[in-house]
Write a protein that holds these residues in place. Structure first.
Motif, PDB file in Angstrom:
ATOM      1  N   ARG A   1       4.085  -0.929  -8.440  1.00 56.76           N
ATOM      2  CA  ARG A   1       4.171  -0.502 -10.009  1.00 56.76           C
ATOM      3  C   ARG A   1       2.816   0.260 -10.532  1.00 56.76           C
ATOM      4  O   ARG A   1       2.903   0.729 -11.017  1.00 56.76           O
ATOM      5  CB  ARG A   1       4.510  -0.794 -10.945  1.00 56.76           C
ATOM      6  CG  ARG A   1       5.872  -1.636 -10.568  1.00 56.76           C
ATOM      7  CD  ARG A   1       7.020  -0.601 -11.783  1.00 56.76           C
ATOM      8  NE  ARG A   1       6.954  -0.268 -12.550  1.00 56.76           N
ATOM      9  CZ  ARG A   1       7.118  -0.614 -13.800  1.00 56.76           C
ATOM     10  NH1 ARG A   1       7.985  -1.641 -13.863  1.00 56.76           N
ATOM     11  NH2 ARG A   1       7.352   0.108 -15.058  1.00 56.76           N
ATOM     12  N   LEU A   2       1.879  -0.298  -9.688  1.00 57.16           N
ATOM     13  CA  LEU A   2       0.741  -0.202 -10.174  1.00 57.16           C
ATOM     14  C   LEU A   2       0.018   1.074  -9.251  1.00 57.16           C
ATOM     15  O   LEU A   2      -0.756   2.402  -9.765  1.00 57.16           O
ATOM     16  CB  LEU A   2      -0.419  -1.192 -10.281  1.00 57.16           C
ATOM     17  CG  LEU A   2      -0.462  -2.543 -10.560  1.00 57.16           C
ATOM     18  CD1 LEU A   2      -1.229  -3.510 -10.857  1.00 57.16           C
ATOM     19  CD2 LEU A   2      -0.715  -2.273 -11.887  1.00 57.16           C
ATOM     20  N   SER A   3       0.461   1.148  -8.232  1.00 51.11           N
ATOM     21  CA  SER A   3      -0.134   2.138  -7.263  1.00 51.11           C
ATOM     22  C   SER A   3       0.891   2.995  -7.198  1.00 51.11           C
ATOM     23  O   SER A   3      -0.249   4.875  -6.572  1.00 51.11           O
ATOM     24  CB  SER A   3      -0.456   1.692  -6.049  1.00 51.11           C
ATOM     25  OG  SER A   3      -0.691   1.466  -5.240  1.00 51.11           O
ATOM     26  N   GLY A   4       1.937   2.862  -6.714  1.00 52.23           N
ATOM     27  CA  GLY A   4       2.933   3.631  -5.709  1.00 52.23           C
ATOM     28  C   GLY A   4       2.930   3.968  -4.581  1.00 52.23           C
ATOM     29  O   GLY A   4       3.560   4.729  -4.151  1.00 52.23           O
ATOM     30  N   VAL A   5       1.854   2.820  -3.956  1.00 52.18           N
ATOM     31  CA  VAL A   5       2.010   2.742  -2.554  1.00 52.18           C
ATOM     32  C   VAL A   5       2.779   1.147  -2.405  1.00 52.18           C
ATOM     33  O   VAL A   5       2.922   0.167  -2.761  1.00 52.18           O
ATOM     34  CB  VAL A   5       0.926   2.405  -2.600  1.00 52.18           C
ATOM     35  CG1 VAL A   5       1.179   2.298  -0.501  1.00 52.18           C
ATOM     36  CG2 VAL A   5       0.322   3.602  -2.212  1.00 52.18           C
ATOM     37  N   PHE A   6       4.176   2.169  -1.339  1.00 53.77           N
ATOM     38  CA  PHE A   6       5.185   0.876  -0.385  1.00 53.77           C
ATOM     39  C   PHE A   6       4.827   0.630   0.798  1.00 53.77           C
ATOM     40  O   PHE A   6       4.165   0.995   1.103  1.00 53.77           O
ATOM     41  CB  PHE A   6       6.497   1.458  -0.371  1.00 53.77           C
ATOM     42  CG  PHE A   6       7.612   0.846   0.404  1.00 53.77           C
ATOM     43  CD1 PHE A   6       7.984  -0.638  -0.259  1.00 53.77           C
ATOM     44  CD2 PHE A   6       8.676   1.497   1.262  1.00 53.77           C
ATOM     45  CE1 PHE A   6       8.635  -0.789   0.162  1.00 53.77           C
ATOM     46  CE2 PHE A   6       9.215   1.023   1.301  1.00 53.77           C
ATOM     47  CZ  PHE A   6       9.815  -0.156   1.097  1.00 53.77           C
ATOM     48  N   CYS A   7       3.871  -0.965   0.037  1.00 55.40           N
ATOM     49  CA  CYS A   7       3.276  -1.877   1.026  1.00 55.40           C
ATOM     50  C   CYS A   7       3.555  -3.371   1.397  1.00 55.40           C
ATOM     51  O   CYS A   7       4.163  -3.592   0.027  1.00 55.40           O
ATOM     52  CB  CYS A   7       1.353  -1.695   0.774  1.00 55.40           C
ATOM     53  SG  CYS A   7       1.473  -2.521  -1.259  1.00 55.40           S
ATOM     54  N   SER A   8       3.308  -4.334   1.886  1.00 57.88           N
ATOM     55  CA  SER A   8       3.177  -5.598   2.199  1.00 57.88           C
ATOM     56  C   SER A   8       1.700  -5.797   2.899  1.00 57.88           C
ATOM     57  O   SER A   8       1.027  -4.670   3.174  1.00 57.88           O
ATOM     58  CB  SER A   8       4.229  -5.867   2.659  1.00 57.88           C
ATOM     59  OG  SER A   8       4.088  -7.271   2.066  1.00 57.88           O
ATOM     60  N   ASP A   9       1.630  -7.253   3.164  1.00 57.25           N
ATOM     61  CA  ASP A   9       0.480  -7.581   4.136  1.00 57.25           C
ATOM     62  C   ASP A   9       0.310  -8.182   5.074  1.00 57.25           C
ATOM     63  O   ASP A   9       2.758  -9.552   5.018  1.00 57.25           O
ATOM     64  CB  ASP A   9      -0.727  -8.639   2.895  1.00 57.25           C
ATOM     65  CG  ASP A   9       0.034  -9.819   2.631  1.00 57.25           C
ATOM     66  OD1 ASP A   9      -0.653 -10.249   3.033  1.00 57.25           O
ATOM     67  OD2 ASP A   9       0.870  -9.970   1.587  1.00 57.25           O
ATOM     68  N   TYR A  10       0.548  -8.427   5.996  1.00 52.64           N
ATOM     69  CA  TYR A  10       1.040  -9.608   7.028  1.00 52.64           C
ATOM     70  C   TYR A  10       1.214 -11.422   6.453  1.00 52.64           C
ATOM     71  O   TYR A  10       1.902 -12.025   7.209  1.00 52.64           O
ATOM     72  CB  TYR A  10      -0.078 -10.236   8.496  1.00 52.64           C
ATOM     73  CG  TYR A  10      -0.168  -8.006   8.627  1.00 52.64           C
ATOM     74  CD1 TYR A  10       0.877  -7.203   9.367  1.00 52.64           C
ATOM     75  CD2 TYR A  10      -1.462  -7.610   8.819  1.00 52.64           C
ATOM     76  CE1 TYR A  10       0.805  -6.600  10.062  1.00 52.64           C
ATOM     77  CE2 TYR A  10      -1.564  -6.065   8.790  1.00 52.64           C
ATOM     78  CZ  TYR A  10      -0.269  -5.906  10.137  1.00 52.64           C
ATOM     79  OH  TYR A  10      -0.851  -4.134  10.724  1.00 52.64           O
ATOM     80  N   SER A  11       0.287 -11.402   6.095  1.00 50.04           N
ATOM     81  CA  SER A  11       0.724 -12.515   4.932  1.00 50.04           C
ATOM     82  C   SER A  11       1.853 -12.907   4.377  1.00 50.04           C
ATOM     83  O   SER A  11       2.636 -13.714   4.724  1.00 50.04           O
ATOM     84  CB  SER A  11      -0.695 -13.339   5.077  1.00 50.04           C
ATOM     85  OG  SER A  11      -0.300 -13.378   3.344  1.00 50.04           O
ATOM     86  N   ASP A  12       2.240 -12.095   3.441  1.00 46.68           N
ATOM     87  CA  ASP A  12       3.383 -12.512   2.894  1.00 46.68           C
ATOM     88  C   ASP A  12       4.658 -12.415   3.981  1.00 46.68           C
ATOM     89  O   ASP A  12       5.438 -12.803   3.524  1.00 46.68           O
ATOM     90  CB  ASP A  12       3.303 -11.675   1.846  1.00 46.68           C
ATOM     91  CG  ASP A  12       3.636 -12.259   0.731  1.00 46.68           C
ATOM     92  OD1 ASP A  12       4.911 -13.174   0.716  1.00 46.68           O
ATOM     93  OD2 ASP A  12       3.865 -11.663  -0.486  1.00 46.68           O
ATOM     94  N   ALA A  13       4.615 -10.973   4.423  1.00 49.36           N
ATOM     95  CA  ALA A  13       5.217 -10.592   5.191  1.00 49.36           C
ATOM     96  C   ALA A  13       6.000 -11.482   6.798  1.00 49.36           C
ATOM     97  O   ALA A  13       7.300 -11.915   6.824  1.00 49.36           O
ATOM     98  CB  ALA A  13       5.325  -9.346   5.658  1.00 49.36           C
ATOM     99  N   SER A  14       4.908 -12.526   6.615  1.00 48.40           N
ATOM    100  CA  SER A  14       5.630 -13.647   8.087  1.00 48.40           C
ATOM    101  C   SER A  14       6.576 -14.492   7.117  1.00 48.40           C
ATOM    102  O   SER A  14       7.347 -14.942   8.277  1.00 48.40           O
ATOM    103  CB  SER A  14       3.849 -14.779   7.891  1.00 48.40           C
ATOM    104  OG  SER A  14       2.976 -13.316   8.447  1.00 48.40           O
ATOM    105  N   GLY A  15       6.517 -14.828   5.963  1.00 51.99           N
ATOM    106  CA  GLY A  15       7.847 -15.890   5.082  1.00 51.99           C
ATOM    107  C   GLY A  15       8.875 -14.398   5.147  1.00 51.99           C
ATOM    108  O   GLY A  15      10.028 -15.034   4.764  1.00 51.99           O
TER     109      GLY A  15
END
Length: 490
Positions: free
Chosen positions: A162-176
């Motif tokens: 919502r802030l950037s318009g970029v569809f992203c995640s990081d590896y630590s959160d995606a691990s779960g």
């Protein structure tokens, strides 16, 4: 310059403003509702997260020059399922980490697909709280809604989007999510196929300190920020909290004595224990971590004090506990079943060793010791993988007890470091923002410069030896009682 850390929690969003020197300038918290539409269900509206975050950011920065805000990053509640359609509208309320509806799907993954295959694909086994079982539940129970999905994301990643318009995640959160091949840091083709999702429905992956984009012009205008404010990927709440306690680099450890208990061990290398007793996840510092999670830690003491002893004076109840390492009363801390290392929802809390001479103090002591013994079970698994651990940071409400800290030091034979600031994921998010903006070269450098140890509790060799004997006895209790738990808990 200023850096904002956003801790997207289950009951509230906590926002922290940090300056270039690492000083915390202000903290703001904004609550939002949680709904329980059916027994065991737990949901939230992602739009509430965004609106309250914007409201909080405005309040957080009202006394500074907003043109000096350089970056925003996140720590967020993990595992929640957020789904958007082709118009970027939320399809259904987010299914949260503490939602229990996906027991059938979890059993399918663990028992039909099999724990060995799961471990091979994603380095972990399934729990009802994780994301993949929720996806399977939605596919089975809400097929029309499932067919509308164009984007699958985690709670904090919705804010970043919502802030950037970029569809992203990081590896630590995606691990779960149980969709990430943790070892190779990429989405698992096998798990995507099992869950019926496509690669284009999943976000691009970044390190937690990577810049993913900048504020959308309309958001920057609304906040009064420059458009070049960087959005940094951020981390899952546990990894972000670890950054906030300086638990980064090889063999660093943090123990949290909160409502639940965690032991978080950072590592330069990918490791998985034989029985998947510990979570094996990517870390926010660009490396890896192991984590053991006990479902009941400080909540055991709260239950014992308030429900059984009918007192709120926790410190007074601990005053008479003097003979450490000599208690013959033991307590299994499984009030809500147990996750690490037993993964047994049928486990229950038990006192063992009571006699006519047992005192109130001995039972209180047993509760405190039992929690630490339970955490040591996870520590021993990490040690068996070759990780050298000699000291730990400590945080959480239980860390305010000098007696409990002394027990941790001597039961685990670790030096216990108490840090100056304990702002958890929000501080971790701010540090990640500073690293992403170039204030520091690495997460490890930032943590080393910003996190201050104010007290260290040293283990006493004589007491450590006494507790070693106690722990060997404790280790025998759960295996002996497990068959009974299976029999009496329907």
């Amino acid at each position: 310059m200023f850096y904002i850390g956003v801790d997207l929690g289950t009951s509230a969003v906590k926002l922290l403003l940090m300056d270039s020197e690492g000083k915390i300038r202000k903290i703001v918290s904004k609550q939002y509702p949680i709904s329980f539409p059916h027994p065991g269900w737990s949901e939230q509206n992602p739009v509430d997260w965004y609106e309250k975050s914007i409201e909080g950011i405005r309040e957080l920065t009202e006394d500074i020059n907003r043109q000096e805000v350089a970056g925003i990053s996140f720590g967020g509640q993990m595992h929640g399922l957020v789904t958007l359609d082709g118009q970027d509208e939320v399809i259904r309320p987010a299914i949260l980490w503490n939602d229990g509806r996906s027991t059938k799907e979890t059993d399918y993954l663990n028992e039909v697909i099999g724990k060995e295959r799961l471990s091979e694909y994603i380095a972990n086994i399934a729990f009802t709280g994780f994301t993949a079982p929720k996806i399977l539940w939605m596919k089975e129970n809400e097929p029309d809604q499932f067919a509308r999905i164009r984007k699958i994301m985690l709670p904090k990643d919705y804010l970043a989007y919502r802030l950037s318009g970029v569809f992203c995640s990081d590896y630590s959160d995606a691990s779960g999510m149980l969709l990430l091949d943790v070892k190779h840091r990429c989405w698992s083709e096998e798990m995507m196929e099992l869950c019926g999702v496509r690669r284009d429905q999943l976000p691009d992956l970044y390190e937690s300190y990577d810049v993913v984009g900048t504020l959308k012009p309309e958001v920057a205008s609304e906040l009064g920020f420059p458009e070049q404010v960087k959005i940094i990927a951020g981390a899952g709440d546990n990894a972000a909290a670890a950054v906030g306690t300086g638990t980064v680099g090889e063999g660093m450890c943090n123990i949290s004595l909160g409502t639940s208990g965690t032991i978080f061990i950072s590592s330069e290398h990918f490791r998985v224990d034989q029985n998947n007793a510990l979570h094996s996840f990517a870390h926010a510092d660009g490396q890896y971590h192991l984590m053991g999670c006990m479902l009941s830690a400080a909540s055991c003491n709260k239950w014992w004090m308030e429900e059984i002893l009918k007192t709120s004076d926790f410190a007074k109840e601990q005053e008479g506990i003097l003979r450490l390492g000599e208690n013959q009363v033991f307590y299994l801390p499984y009030l809500m079943g147990e996750r690490s290392p037993h993964n047994d929802p049928k486990a229950r809390a038990v006192f063992v060793g009571l006699t006519m001479d047992t005192t109130r103090e001995e039972m209180t002591q047993a509760v405190l010791e039992g929690v630490v013994f339970g955490l040591r079970d996870s520590l021993e698994i990490a040690r068996s993988l070759g990780i050298s651990i000699t000291r730990t940071r400590i945080c959480g409400g239980g860390a305010k007890s000098p007696l409990w800290k002394k027990m941790v030091a001597n039961i685990m034979n670790l030096k216990v470091d108490v840090i100056k600031s304990e702002e958890g994921p929000a501080l971790g998010g701010a540090i990640l923002a500073a690293v992403g903006c170039g204030e520091y070269e690495s997460v490890e450098e930032a943590a080393g410069r910003l996190i201050r140890v104010v007290e260290t509790v040293e283990p006493d060799p004589e007491l450590t030896e006494k507790y070693e004997n106690c722990y060997r006895k404790f280790q025998k209790l759960y295996p002996a009682l497990k068959p009974l738990f299976q029999e009496i808990i329907s």
